[in-house]
Design an enzyme around this catalytic site. Structure first.
Site, PDB file in Angstrom:
ATOM      1  N   CYS A  34       8.035  -8.582 -13.609  1.00 62.47           N
ATOM      2  CA  CYS A  34       6.866  -9.438 -13.345  1.00 62.47           C
ATOM      3  C   CYS A  34       5.511  -8.743 -13.452  1.00 62.47           C
ATOM      4  CB  CYS A  34       7.015 -10.065 -11.973  1.00 62.47           C
ATOM      5  SG  CYS A  34       8.527 -11.007 -11.840  1.00 62.47           S
TER       6      CYS A  34
ATOM      7  N   LEU B 108       0.845  -1.196   0.000  1.00 63.39           N
ATOM      8  CA  LEU B 108       0.000   0.000   0.000  1.00 63.39           C
ATOM      9  C   LEU B 108       0.878   1.243   0.000  1.00 63.39           C
ATOM     10  CD1 LEU B 108      -2.900  -0.851   2.493  1.00 63.39           C
ATOM     11  CD2 LEU B 108      -3.002  -0.696   0.001  1.00 63.39           C
ATOM     12  N   LYS B 109       2.056   1.128  -0.599  1.00 64.43           N
ATOM     13  CA  LYS B 109       2.963   2.274  -0.638  1.00 64.43           C
ATOM     14  C   LYS B 109       2.713   3.010  -1.953  1.00 64.43           C
ATOM     15  CE  LYS B 109       6.635   4.398   1.048  1.00 64.43           C
ATOM     16  NZ  LYS B 109       6.562   5.097   2.321  1.00 64.43           N
TER      17      LYS B 109
ATOM     18  N   ARG C  26      14.575  -3.521 -15.601  1.00 60.63           N
ATOM     19  CA  ARG C  26      13.513  -3.941 -16.517  1.00 60.63           C
ATOM     20  C   ARG C  26      12.184  -3.281 -16.140  1.00 60.63           C
ATOM     21  NH1 ARG C  26      14.167 -10.289 -16.354  1.00 60.63           N
ATOM     22  NH2 ARG C  26      14.959  -9.760 -14.304  1.00 60.63           N
TER      23      ARG C  26
HETATM   24  C1  UGA Z   1       6.981  -9.556  -7.585  1.00 57.92           C
HETATM   25  C2  UGA Z   1       6.145 -10.221  -6.479  1.00 57.92           C
HETATM   26  O1  UGA Z   1       6.186  -9.421  -5.286  1.00 57.92           O
HETATM   27  C3  UGA Z   1       6.689 -11.615  -6.159  1.00 57.92           C
HETATM   28  O2  UGA Z   1       5.828 -12.261  -5.214  1.00 57.92           O
HETATM   29  C4  UGA Z   1       6.720 -12.430  -7.455  1.00 57.92           C
HETATM   30  O3  UGA Z   1       7.271 -13.723  -7.235  1.00 57.92           O
HETATM   31  C5  UGA Z   1       7.572 -11.720  -8.483  1.00 57.92           C
HETATM   32  O4  UGA Z   1       7.015 -10.415  -8.729  1.00 57.92           O
HETATM   33  C6  UGA Z   1       7.560 -12.543  -9.740  1.00 57.92           C
HETATM   34  O5  UGA Z   1       6.494 -12.726 -10.343  1.00 57.92           O
HETATM   35  O6  UGA Z   1       8.601 -13.134 -10.080  1.00 57.92           O
HETATM   36  P1  UGA Z   1       9.314  -8.233  -7.697  1.00 57.92           P
HETATM   37  O7  UGA Z   1       9.049  -8.054  -9.160  1.00 57.92           O
HETATM   38  O8  UGA Z   1      10.669  -8.652  -7.253  1.00 57.92           O
HETATM   39  O9  UGA Z   1       8.301  -9.350  -7.086  1.00 57.92           O
HETATM   40  O10 UGA Z   1       8.995  -6.838  -7.041  1.00 57.92           O
HETATM   41  P2  UGA Z   1       8.087  -6.274  -5.841  1.00 57.92           P
HETATM   42  O11 UGA Z   1       8.869  -6.176  -4.602  1.00 57.92           O
HETATM   43  O12 UGA Z   1       6.812  -6.966  -5.779  1.00 57.92           O
HETATM   44  O13 UGA Z   1       7.854  -4.781  -6.384  1.00 57.92           O
HETATM   45  C7  UGA Z   1       7.270  -4.563  -7.681  1.00 57.92           C
HETATM   46  C8  UGA Z   1       7.111  -3.098  -7.965  1.00 57.92           C
HETATM   47  O14 UGA Z   1       6.064  -2.555  -7.187  1.00 57.92           O
HETATM   48  C9  UGA Z   1       8.347  -2.229  -7.694  1.00 57.92           C
HETATM   49  O15 UGA Z   1       8.527  -1.354  -8.782  1.00 57.92           O
HETATM   50  C10 UGA Z   1       7.980  -1.471  -6.434  1.00 57.92           C
HETATM   51  O16 UGA Z   1       8.590  -0.198  -6.416  1.00 57.92           O
HETATM   52  C11 UGA Z   1       6.478  -1.344  -6.564  1.00 57.92           C
HETATM   53  N1  UGA Z   1       5.749  -1.245  -5.275  1.00 57.92           N
HETATM   54  C12 UGA Z   1       5.730  -2.303  -4.415  1.00 57.92           C
HETATM   55  C13 UGA Z   1       5.041  -0.101  -4.987  1.00 57.92           C
HETATM   56  O17 UGA Z   1       5.022   0.876  -5.763  1.00 57.92           O
HETATM   57  N2  UGA Z   1       4.337  -0.038  -3.809  1.00 57.92           N
HETATM   58  C14 UGA Z   1       4.302  -1.080  -2.931  1.00 57.92           C
HETATM   59  O18 UGA Z   1       3.620  -0.959  -1.891  1.00 57.92           O
HETATM   60  C15 UGA Z   1       5.023  -2.242  -3.236  1.00 57.92           C
END
Ligand code: UGA
Length: 410
Positions: free
Chosen positions: A253, A243-244, A320
């Site tokens: 992904c 929720l950020k 990416r």
């Molecule tokens: C994500 C999922 O969290 C994993 O569970 C999944 O296994 C993975 O994709 C995948 O399909 O392989 P990841 O891509 O490493 O993992 O990244 P996240 O930590 O989920 O963050 C994704 C994006 O969302 C980032 O750009 C981050 O900045 C953004 N984000 C995340 C927000 O803007 N707000 C949030 O509250 C959380």
């Protein structure tokens, strides 16, 4: 250490999912063959300098070098009991491309038809069954849910293990993960494949939802999305994570998987209205930052910007589908003069500064584009110029001219 029997396990595809899977399973005492068709990559793993930055990976591989064989030769996997496939499944023209899965299966099946073949790569529902029929082998689906930057922790301490396929084969594969003590869901291949997409689409939607609320908070005096997120996150049914508010989600992904789900739905004659809306909200995030800049400086031409962060999130060198990179490109194409500071990345062609101290005096504005925790150092630097916090990591009170995403500003 080892809970069950030691197995001979092969992992095909040494990207970050494959390399982490291989290293963690080696640490459990299994004999691992780590295979990739890219010989340069394999040489780097052999020399102890993995081509992937993932906290803890180097140490884990060094500790287990006696039971990890790195190779480009498929003959090395002829005795494997289990073969994990962790090759990329990119989206091309909005649709998932399975070429790498096909080419791995074409190379695996002539040398080993007895192993349990496990697809770890994200594939659209129905793929495992199609591959089973086409290659006349048994396929198990075992999607991964690990986050980059947290991949080793997430592999050892997952919230759940999902295994889909023939129950006997699925149970065999599930045993490999029993050491994690996580709940194990054994189901059909199709359910397992869908669980992966539905999880990522749900998380992406959670982010877009809070970003939409952030847009409203920016127009309501005395309101701030950070507090609103805290307030709604305390409801156990909602939960505090993902929720950020910020400049949107990126990475290898969420953008790819949401798009693939949209395409799957279309093929089924359905429409995923919510997932489509999440994608649209995400695509509009960069414009919000541009609007703040326009308000402050008018046209972007000649505005000197220090952009903090270029990776798609913190603790990774992965760019990416990075929203930060998209922001950079937009600013540059519109005539801004940008300097980038990123703790890990040095992409060719971008103008980098090695230290924030060196370049802070020459710029008109600072933009936080990635949530690197060390950017909090700005709080102690008595910054006088405007700071646009696109990731809400800074304390607004420490700055003279602060614009935070989701905070009221006129
Ligand atoms: C994500 C999922 O969290 C994993 O569970 C999944 O296994 C993975 O994709 C995948 O399909 O392989 P990841 O891509 O490493 O993992 O990244 P996240 O930590 O989920 O963050 C994704 C994006 O969302 C980032 O750009 C981050 O900045 C953004 N984000 C995340 C927000 O803007 N707000 C949030 O509250 C959380």
């Amino acid at each position: 250490m080892v809970q069950g029997d030691i197995m001979k396990i092969a992992v095909v595809g040494m990207g970050f999912v494959g390399s982490v899977t291989a290293a963690v399973l080696a640490d459990q005492g299994n004999d691992i063959v780590a295979l990739d068709i890219d010989s340069e990559k394999i040489e780097r793993f052999k020399s102890g300098e993995p081509p992937i930055f993932e906290p803890g990976l180097n140490d884990l591989m060094a500790r287990n070098k006696n039971n990890m064989e790195f190779t480009t030769d498929y003959h090395s996997i002829r005795d494997s009991d289990v073969i994990f496939i962790a090759v990329p499944t990119p989206t091309i023209n909005g649709k998932i491309n399975l070429d790498y899965i096909h080419s791995s299966l074409k190379s695996i099946t002539p040398v080993n038809r007895d192993a349990k073949i496990v697809i770890k790569s994200t594939v659209v529902p129905g793929t495992g069954t199609r591959m089973e029929n086409e290659y006349k082998i048994k396929i198990v689906s075992n999607p991964e849910f690990l986050r980059e930057g947290m991949a080793i922790y997430d592999t050892i301490h997952p919230d759940r293990i999902v295994v889909g396929g023939d129950p006997e084969y699925a149970k065999f594969v599930a045993k490999i993960w029993e050491f994690t003590k996580a709940p194990i869901l054994i189901t059909t291949r199709e359910n397992a494949e869908m669980i992966k997409y539905a999880s990522n689409a749900f998380l992406a939607t959670k982010i877009s939802f809070i970003n939409e609320i952030a847009n409203l908070c920016e127009k309501i005096p005395n309101s701030d999305v950070e507090t609103v997120a805290k307030g709604i996150g305390l409801d156990k049914r909602i939960g505090p994570l993902f929720l950020k508010a910020g400049i949107g989600y990126g990475g290898s992904c969420f953008p790819k998987d949401t798009q693939a789900l949209i395409s799957v739905a279309e093929e089924l004659g359905e429409e995923t209205k919510i997932v489509k809306a999440s994608k649209k909200v995400n695509e509009e995030r960069i414009e919000r930052i541009i609007k703040i800049l326009n308000k402050k400086f008018g046209a972007l031409k000649g505005v000197k910007i220090l952009q903090m962060g270029i990776s798609f999130k913190e603790n990774t060198n992965d760019i990416r589908e990075s929203q930060a990179l998209k922001l950079y490109e937009y600013l540059k194409n519109n005539g801004a003069i940008i300097t980038v500071y990123d703790p890990l990345n040095k992409i060719d062609g971008l103008n980098y500064c090695n230290s924030v101290f060196d370049c802070i005096n020459d710029v008109d504005v600072i933009i936080i584009a990635t949530e690197w925790p060390e950017f909090k150092m700005l709080e102690d630097m008595k910054v006088k110029i405007p700071v646009i916090d696109g990731r809400r990591i800074l304390d607004p009170d420490k700055f003279e001219d602060y614009y935070g995403v989701g905070m009221f500003h006129d």
